[in-house]
Design an enzyme around this catalytic site. Structure first.
Site, PDB file in Angstrom:
ATOM      1  N   GLN A 166       9.739  -3.717  -2.644  1.00  0.00           N
ATOM      2  CA  GLN A 166      10.055  -3.145  -1.327  1.00  0.00           C
ATOM      3  C   GLN A 166      10.219  -4.241  -0.278  1.00  0.00           C
ATOM      4  OE1 GLN A 166       7.721  -2.047  -3.426  1.00  0.00           O
ATOM      5  NE2 GLN A 166       7.334   0.148  -3.210  1.00  0.00           N
ATOM      6  N   ASP A 197      -1.468   3.349   3.660  1.00  0.00           N
ATOM      7  CA  ASP A 197      -1.157   4.672   3.107  1.00  0.00           C
ATOM      8  C   ASP A 197      -2.243   5.675   3.421  1.00  0.00           C
ATOM      9  OD1 ASP A 197       0.538   2.768   1.342  1.00  0.00           O
ATOM     10  OD2 ASP A 197       1.347   4.800   1.147  1.00  0.00           O
TER      11      ASP A 197
HETATM   12  O1  MRU Z   1       5.009   2.864  -2.707  1.00  0.00           O
HETATM   13  P1  MRU Z   1       5.473   2.847  -1.286  1.00  0.00           P
HETATM   14  O2  MRU Z   1       6.724   2.053  -1.083  1.00  0.00           O
HETATM   15  O3  MRU Z   1       5.573   4.246  -0.721  1.00  0.00           O
HETATM   16  O4  MRU Z   1       4.311   2.102  -0.492  1.00  0.00           O
HETATM   17  C1  MRU Z   1       4.423   1.959   0.899  1.00  0.00           C
HETATM   18  C2  MRU Z   1       3.311   1.164   1.503  1.00  0.00           C
HETATM   19  O5  MRU Z   1       2.388   0.760   0.838  1.00  0.00           O
HETATM   20  C3  MRU Z   1       3.343   0.990   2.981  1.00  0.00           C
HETATM   21  O6  MRU Z   1       2.741  -0.218   3.340  1.00  0.00           O
HETATM   22  C4  MRU Z   1       2.577   2.125   3.673  1.00  0.00           C
HETATM   23  O7  MRU Z   1       3.008   3.383   3.214  1.00  0.00           O
HETATM   24  C5  MRU Z   1       2.714   2.077   5.158  1.00  0.00           C
HETATM   25  S1  MRU Z   1       4.342   2.516   5.690  1.00  0.00           S
HETATM   26  C6  MRU Z   1       4.372   2.497   7.380  1.00  0.00           C
END
Ligand code: MRU
Length: 355
Positions: free
Chosen positions: A194, A235
């Site tokens: 990501q 999260d």
């Molecule tokens: O697996 P993902 O891409 O959904 O994980 C996203 C993250 O870990 C982000 O850092 C978190 O959701 C915060 S988004 C503002």
């Protein structure tokens, strides 16, 4: 467009398809609840606040696609769909909590047309609120940064992880708006990258000077003094650490966050978590938070090319737990807080601190 929104013409959810980035910037229309669940699990839409909006719009979608004649049967079917959406991914609290918020609208409805209208209106409010609070959060967080700072970030907590603007990257954009020149070191964020695919795309579009590094280079970067602060999203944040962490809070975020927090602590680099109150789960302890386990093939293969023998045993957790003792600042839409976050102090604090 926003990361996720309602398409009035097609009467369904439309989202930026993040699985296609950076090669293509395309959209995906979730016409059914099954399309939405698949999109959440494949990470077409991802990031805690964007997942909250997906859950909210998902209940509206369920209400529109359900063809029951009787109101009671309709409500029962929408609740079943809502439950499937809420549990599509387990770690980000926003998904299940925003599903619940929109579902509660049904209690005040007495007809199917009314339920369809009210669930969509509520989902739109939730999406708008996310953008507004991210702007406030960004402004508070920007106060922590000085002109010329270099910020390390992990995963993507930007506009594409929210409805718009972002949390960790919102802090960068707000600092930029305030006239500060802030550079970013973006961790690649294996295995789904990501950081490489999404964070760099976003930052370059915003004109932010960005350097991509492999996750394993974060220690060297901090040792070499290249990092003024680490800013990440979350999260789920719990205030009760449960058996493992005791009475300190815990931040659940993308796998690898804990590593960077430990290294930042070792090198006295401020470690900042930027997340809205909607990501703070005041009901559960760390023991009750499920860390999502992802498909082993995400490691055995890289973009469809074999990366390890087919039968290699794999452990592929999507998130990890960072205790508050490693967090210097928690930035929310109401201000900047310095852990330990005893509940009362957390609710009372209002003066932003500075690094
Ligand atoms: O697996 P993902 O891409 O959904 O994980 C996203 C993250 O870990 C982000 O850092 C978190 O959701 C915060 S988004 C503002």
């Amino acid at each position: 467009m926003r990361t996720i929104e309602w398409d009035d013409d097609r009467d369904c959810i439309v989202m930026v398809d993040q699985t296609k980035l950076p090669a293509e910037y395309t959209t995906y229309h979730a016409e059914t609840v099954a399309d939405l669940i698949e999109s959440i699990q494949l990470l077409r839409v991802r990031g805690a606040p964007a997942l909250g909006a997906a859950g909210a719009y998902g209940v509206a979608l369920a209400a529109r696609r359900n063809d029951a004649d009787a109101f009671d049967a309709f409500v029962e079917a929408v609740r079943a769909d809502a439950d499937a959406i809420a549990t599509a991914r387990p770690t980000a609290v926003n998904l299940s909590s925003e599903v619940e918020t929109v579902l509660a609208e049904l209690d005040a409805c007495s007809s199917i047309p009314e339920a369809r209208e009210r669930t969509l209106a509520r989902a739109e409010e939730i999406a708008d609120a996310d953008v507004a609070r991210n702007k406030r959060l960004g402004e508070h967080g920007a106060d922590l940064l000085a002109d010329g700072d270099t910020v390390m970030t992990h995963c993507n907590a930007g506009a594409l992880a929210t409805v718009d603007w972002g949390t960790a990257l919102g802090v960068i954009y707000s600092a930029q708006e305030a006239g500060k020149d802030v550079r970013v070191i973006a961790n690649e964020t294996r295995p789904l990258n990501q950081g490489a695919r999404i964070t760099t795309t976003e930052l370059l579009e915003h004109g932010v000077e960005t350097t991509l590094i492999p996750d394993s280079a974060s220690g060297l970067c901090m040792q070499e003094g290249r990092v003024d602060a680490v800013v990440v999203g979350a999260d789920r944040i719990v205030l009760d650490g449960g058996e493992a962490f005791g009475d300190q809070g815990v931040v659940f975020n993308k796998i690898g966050t804990y590593n960077h927090a430990v290294i930042a602590d070792r090198h006295d680099v401020p470690f900042v978590v930027a997340a809205p109150h909607a990501t703070i789960d005041t009901e559960r302890s760390a023991d009750e938070v499920e860390i999502e386990q992802r498909d082993p093939d995400e490691l055995r293969e890289i973009y469809g090319v074999q990366n390890a023998p087919e039968d290699t045993d794999v452990y592929n957790p999507a998130f990890d737990a960072t205790p508050m003792e490693l967090v210097d600042y928690l930035v929310t839409e109401t201000g900047v807080y310095e852990p330990p976050l005893d509940r009362v102090a957390f609710e009372m604090a209002d003066e932003p601190a500075t690094v």
